[in-house]
Design an enzyme around this catalytic site. Structure first.
Site, PDB file in Angstrom:
ATOM      1  N   GLY A  90      -6.598   8.039   8.230  1.00 26.02           N
ATOM      2  CA  GLY A  90      -5.480   8.762   7.644  1.00 26.02           C
ATOM      3  C   GLY A  90      -5.864   9.497   6.380  1.00 26.02           C
ATOM      4  O   GLY A  90      -5.384  10.601   6.110  1.00 26.02           O
TER       5      GLY A  90
ATOM      6  N   GLY B 189     -10.349   2.382   9.317  1.00 26.19           N
ATOM      7  CA  GLY B 189     -11.164   1.175   9.260  1.00 26.19           C
ATOM      8  C   GLY B 189     -11.548   0.679  10.636  1.00 26.19           C
ATOM      9  O   GLY B 189     -12.666   0.196  10.851  1.00 26.19           O
TER      10      GLY B 189
ATOM     11  N   ARG C 206       0.810   9.167  14.865  1.00 23.29           N
ATOM     12  CA  ARG C 206       0.559   7.868  15.495  1.00 23.29           C
ATOM     13  C   ARG C 206       1.635   7.533  16.527  1.00 23.29           C
ATOM     14  O   ARG C 206       1.345   6.867  17.526  1.00 23.29           O
ATOM     15  CB  ARG C 206       0.470   6.777  14.434  1.00 23.29           C
ATOM     16  CG  ARG C 206      -0.853   6.801  13.677  1.00 23.29           C
ATOM     17  CD  ARG C 206      -0.955   5.708  12.646  1.00 23.29           C
ATOM     18  NE  ARG C 206      -2.313   5.629  12.107  1.00 23.29           N
ATOM     19  CZ  ARG C 206      -2.659   4.868  11.085  1.00 23.29           C
ATOM     20  NH1 ARG C 206      -1.754   4.112  10.487  1.00 23.29           N
ATOM     21  NH2 ARG C 206      -3.908   4.847  10.658  1.00 23.29           N
TER      22      ARG C 206
ATOM     23  N   LYS D 186     -17.156   2.227  -2.165  1.00 23.22           N
ATOM     24  CA  LYS D 186     -18.071   1.104  -2.309  1.00 23.22           C
ATOM     25  C   LYS D 186     -19.180   1.108  -1.256  1.00 23.22           C
ATOM     26  O   LYS D 186     -18.915   1.180  -0.062  1.00 23.22           O
ATOM     27  CB  LYS D 186     -17.303  -0.214  -2.230  1.00 23.22           C
ATOM     28  CG  LYS D 186     -16.385  -0.455  -3.423  1.00 23.22           C
ATOM     29  CD  LYS D 186     -15.789  -1.853  -3.371  1.00 23.22           C
ATOM     30  CE  LYS D 186     -14.957  -2.135  -4.612  1.00 23.22           C
ATOM     31  NZ  LYS D 186     -14.398  -3.505  -4.594  1.00 23.22           N
TER      32      LYS D 186
END
Length: 397
Positions: A353, A376, A39, A199
């Site tokens: 990641g 995300g 990063r 989920k």
């Protein structure tokens, strides 16, 4: 492209202060050593572009980890040291820990870059406090957001500062948007998407969006367990939220109506997640018993998924397909990685990641078209076509 301006469109003339938001949220060892500096390296093109303008004072800021208050183990010192080693010869990086009194310390010096203390040491960062955004904005004359991986969060440094300063996106942000747009808006078919996670609730909108794009949708990890249960299979003691099964059943019908092939495992590896030696046993999904725990995809499933990936023209991948905490159950994820890397004709995007850390060997990463710095953020961008950080930059230059 989103009606935002980029740093290479800005006038960096004279003695101006550039406030650069990056995503240096890297993983540190218990001894505060950096495991992967990808990063930091990803932000270098923007940093080096700004440094080509010697009269500019560059002030970099980022969050690191999830500290509770000001914890020494989340200090930006290791980041400062690594960044200094990656900059052009002669440059130094000065860490300014106290943001609230930083203004007097941020004076222009030749070949000097400033790095602010961990933004999350201040409560106002996560709450999006306008007063904290004002404190940050007072340190610069223009603002640049190059933190794609953090731009799905409405933090003060992401959405607050653009209301107060002329604002631009960085070169990494530009690269992320271009690559993901190419994969989502005008993809070459067949399109294969691989989504891991646990989920269904948090991924349902994304999965529905992917049915508009993907010819084949592969679900892995805990998601696959839920869908196997929804399809009528025994999943034993596998990780499962029972309330999610009806949602998965609805999605099975939804995907079929949209002519998207939902590829579920034919065989799986069951075992003990704490056993780091035996590697579990392979079973057909119809043979999984009440005492079994599914921890990875099996060899037949690997082969079937590999065939689909070898024919793909566009591949989107986020999330491991096995229990990544145990090396014995990373074989399925490794197999998919190699299958993607071997398809040199496809546009391939890998994000998150967790996905990268689940890969045992990294030697084929240069065969991937684009490795996103956001997990995300990448998924939310695919789902919604924008992010809070991008929206904040609109008409802000």
């Amino acid at each position: 492209m989103h009606n935002i301006h980029y740093i290479d469109q800005a006038k960096l003339d004279g003695s101006i202060r550039v406030l650069l938001r990056v995503d240096f949220n890297i993983t540190l060892s218990p001894h505060n050593e950096i495991g992967d500096d990808a990063r930091i390296r990803a932000a270098l093109p923007t940093i080096e572009y700004i440094l080509q303008h010697p009269q500019v004072t560059l002030i970099i800021m980022s969050h690191l980890g999830r500290p509770k208050g000001k914890e020494d183990r989340y200090s930006m010192k290791p980041v400062r040291d690594r960044l200094a080693s990656l900059l052009p010869p002669g440059y130094s990086v000065v860490l300014v820990e106290d943001i609230e009194s930083a203004k007097t310390a941020l004076v222009h010096q030749d070949k000097t870059v400033y790095l602010l203390g961990n933004l999350r040491f201040w409560e106002g960062e996560k709450t999006g406090d306008p007063a904290f955004a004002q404190t940050l904005a007072s340190l610069g004359d223009i603002y640049v957001n190059d933190a794609f991986g953090a731009s799905h969060r409405p933090d003060a440094s992401i959405v607050g500062i653009p209301k107060l300063l002329p604002s631009y996106a960085g070169l990494l942000m530009k690269k992320e948007i271009e690559h993901i747009d190419n994969a989502v808006s005008h993809p070459a078919h067949p399109v294969v998407a691989i989504i891991g996670g646990i989920k269904v609730t948090t991924k349902l909108a994304l999965l529905k969006k992917l049915t508009d794009i993907a010819d084949t949708l592969i679900v892995g990890g805990g998601l696959a367990t839920v869908f196997l249960k929804a399809a009528g299979y025994e999943v034993g003691k596998s990780v499962l939220v029972a309330e999610e099964v009806p949602l998965a059943q609805e999605f099975l019908v939804f995907a079929k109506k949209h002519n998207t092939h939902l590829l579920l495992p034919d065989d799986v590896v069951v075992g003990d997640p704490a056993d780091e030696h035996t590697g579990g046993a392979v079973k057909l999904v119809a043979e999984v018993g009440a005492s079994d725990m599914i921890l990875d995809i099996g060899p037949e499933t690997q082969a079937k998924m590999g065939t689909v990936l070898s024919d793909a023209k566009t591949i989107i991948w986020n999330g491991p397909v096995g229990y990544m905490e145990n090396l014995q159950y990373r074989r399925g994820t490794d197999y998919l990685y190699y299958a993607i890397a071997q398809n040199r004709q496809a546009l391939s995007i890998v994000g998150g990641g967790d996905t990268l850390s689940a890969i045992s060997k990294k030697e084929y990463l240069d065969h991937i078209t684009h490795i996103s710095t956001g997990g995300g953020a990448m998924l939310e961008y695919i789902e919604k076509g924008t992010l809070p950080g991008i929206e904040a930059l609109k008409d802000a230059a």
